[in-house]
Design an enzyme around this catalytic site. Sequence first.
Site, PDB file in Angstrom:
ATOM      1  N   CYS A  57      14.415  -1.438   6.537  1.00  0.00           N
ATOM      2  CA  CYS A  57      15.298  -2.240   7.393  1.00  0.00           C
ATOM      3  C   CYS A  57      14.481  -2.852   8.538  1.00  0.00           C
ATOM      4  O   CYS A  57      13.792  -2.140   9.272  1.00  0.00           O
ATOM      5  CB  CYS A  57      16.431  -1.378   7.951  1.00  0.00           C
TER       6      CYS A  57
ATOM      7  N   CYS B 135      16.232  -1.431  12.116  1.00  0.00           N
ATOM      8  CA  CYS B 135      16.158  -0.055  12.626  1.00  0.00           C
ATOM      9  C   CYS B 135      15.064   0.764  11.939  1.00  0.00           C
ATOM     10  O   CYS B 135      14.856   1.918  12.274  1.00  0.00           O
ATOM     11  CB  CYS B 135      17.512   0.632  12.492  1.00  0.00           C
TER      12      CYS B 135
ATOM     13  N   CYS C   9      21.003  -2.261   4.809  1.00  0.00           N
ATOM     14  CA  CYS C   9      20.893  -0.995   5.536  1.00  0.00           C
ATOM     15  C   CYS C   9      22.293  -0.537   5.927  1.00  0.00           C
ATOM     16  O   CYS C   9      23.006  -1.260   6.633  1.00  0.00           O
ATOM     17  CB  CYS C   9      20.021  -1.188   6.775  1.00  0.00           C
TER      18      CYS C   9
ATOM     19  N   CYS D 155      22.682   0.454  10.083  1.00  0.00           N
ATOM     20  CA  CYS D 155      23.001  -0.551  11.098  1.00  0.00           C
ATOM     21  C   CYS D 155      23.730  -1.739  10.490  1.00  0.00           C
ATOM     22  O   CYS D 155      23.911  -2.763  11.133  1.00  0.00           O
ATOM     23  CB  CYS D 155      21.750  -0.974  11.866  1.00  0.00           C
TER      24      CYS D 155
ATOM     25  N   CYS E 190       3.646  -4.899  -8.229  1.00  0.00           N
ATOM     26  CA  CYS E 190       2.463  -5.183  -9.051  1.00  0.00           C
ATOM     27  C   CYS E 190       2.085  -6.662  -9.072  1.00  0.00           C
ATOM     28  O   CYS E 190       0.911  -6.997  -9.118  1.00  0.00           O
ATOM     29  CB  CYS E 190       2.630  -4.636 -10.464  1.00  0.00           C
TER      30      CYS E 190
ATOM     31  N   HIS F 289       5.034  -5.568 -16.192  1.00  0.00           N
ATOM     32  CA  HIS F 289       3.907  -5.110 -15.392  1.00  0.00           C
ATOM     33  C   HIS F 289       2.771  -6.116 -15.565  1.00  0.00           C
ATOM     34  O   HIS F 289       2.724  -6.823 -16.572  1.00  0.00           O
ATOM     35  CB  HIS F 289       3.465  -3.698 -15.830  1.00  0.00           C
TER      36      HIS F 289
ATOM     37  N   ASP G 281      -6.413  -1.639 -12.940  1.00  0.00           N
ATOM     38  CA  ASP G 281      -5.054  -1.730 -12.381  1.00  0.00           C
ATOM     39  C   ASP G 281      -5.118  -1.385 -10.903  1.00  0.00           C
ATOM     40  O   ASP G 281      -5.284  -0.220 -10.529  1.00  0.00           O
ATOM     41  CB  ASP G 281      -4.100  -0.795 -13.132  1.00  0.00           C
TER      42      ASP G 281
ATOM     43  N   GLU H 215      -2.848   1.278  -9.207  1.00  0.00           N
ATOM     44  CA  GLU H 215      -3.156   2.674  -9.515  1.00  0.00           C
ATOM     45  C   GLU H 215      -4.607   3.013  -9.183  1.00  0.00           C
ATOM     46  O   GLU H 215      -5.043   4.136  -9.459  1.00  0.00           O
ATOM     47  CB  GLU H 215      -2.941   2.915 -11.016  1.00  0.00           C
TER      48      GLU H 215
END
Length: 296
Positions: free
Chosen positions: A71, A74, A104, A107, A130, A157, A174, A177
């Site tokens: 958010c 907040c 959110c 809030c 990704c 991916h 990758d 990762e």
Amino acid sequence: MSSIISIAQKISEYDDAVKLDECLDYIPLAEIFESAAQDQENSARDEGDRVVIALLKWFKSHFKWVNAAPCAHCGNTETVGRGGTSPNEEEKKYGTQVTEIWHCDKCNSDTRFPRYNDLYKLLETKSGRCGEWCHVMTYLLKSLGKDVRYIWNSEDHVWNEVWSDNEKRWIHVDSCEAAFDKPLIYADGWGKKMAYVIAVSNQGCKDVTNRYVRRPDAALPRKLMSEQQLAGLLAQLTTNARAGMDPVELVNQSILDEEEDKELNSFVHAPTATESLQARQSGSAEWTASRGENGA
Ligand SMILES: [Zn+2]
């Protein structure tokens, strides 16, 4: 397969000299080369490959993975996705095609998460999934003078492959990762099933599915087009990519194609490799499990 065509049409953008210079300034080169020199774990690999490994490690600690956008009002990280909307004018400036909305409850406000596609903006926000990771990594690797492929997977991916001058083969990379040369991470580590894995570079397009899917039970049916159509499409895109190459380079490329075909054909239904594989590291446990990529 429209994704492949669109990636292929834009692949030369990764060779923008100004952007590559900017990347070289951005990467902490001394730190990367020092880390590569000290890398005992990969001492069997040559320096060029160790530099890529060091770059991946640095990037993994530098760039942030975003599941739910926190958010903006907040700071609550438990926001709820409300789908995508059109980017506003400001967001469009940075190549955004879709902006996610995250709500959110604390809030009662919405936070926009534009999926930026602009290198400079991403170097500033240092965050994404990704798509953003792979987009930036393609530039970073190219800035180091590497031959790089953008890898598209039909099951949502993307990652890279980098040419190893030492091993004379394309190596799986990758960035999400920090994985180097672990092509079975998806099928065996994440438990991901895949139909298509296609490599795109300025040398053309290649079906590299066999490198990543080596067991029939890790394969999904290939239904997007006939195999003949796919082969024709990839051949056409490759012809387009090589249109300006000189004859000697063209011959070299076709020799490399044949050698890679032999490599890829040798993978079919091969026994599981003994490399150590991890469940997915990028993404929260919940998000990973929802995609069936937690290795379970
Ligand atoms: Zn809030």
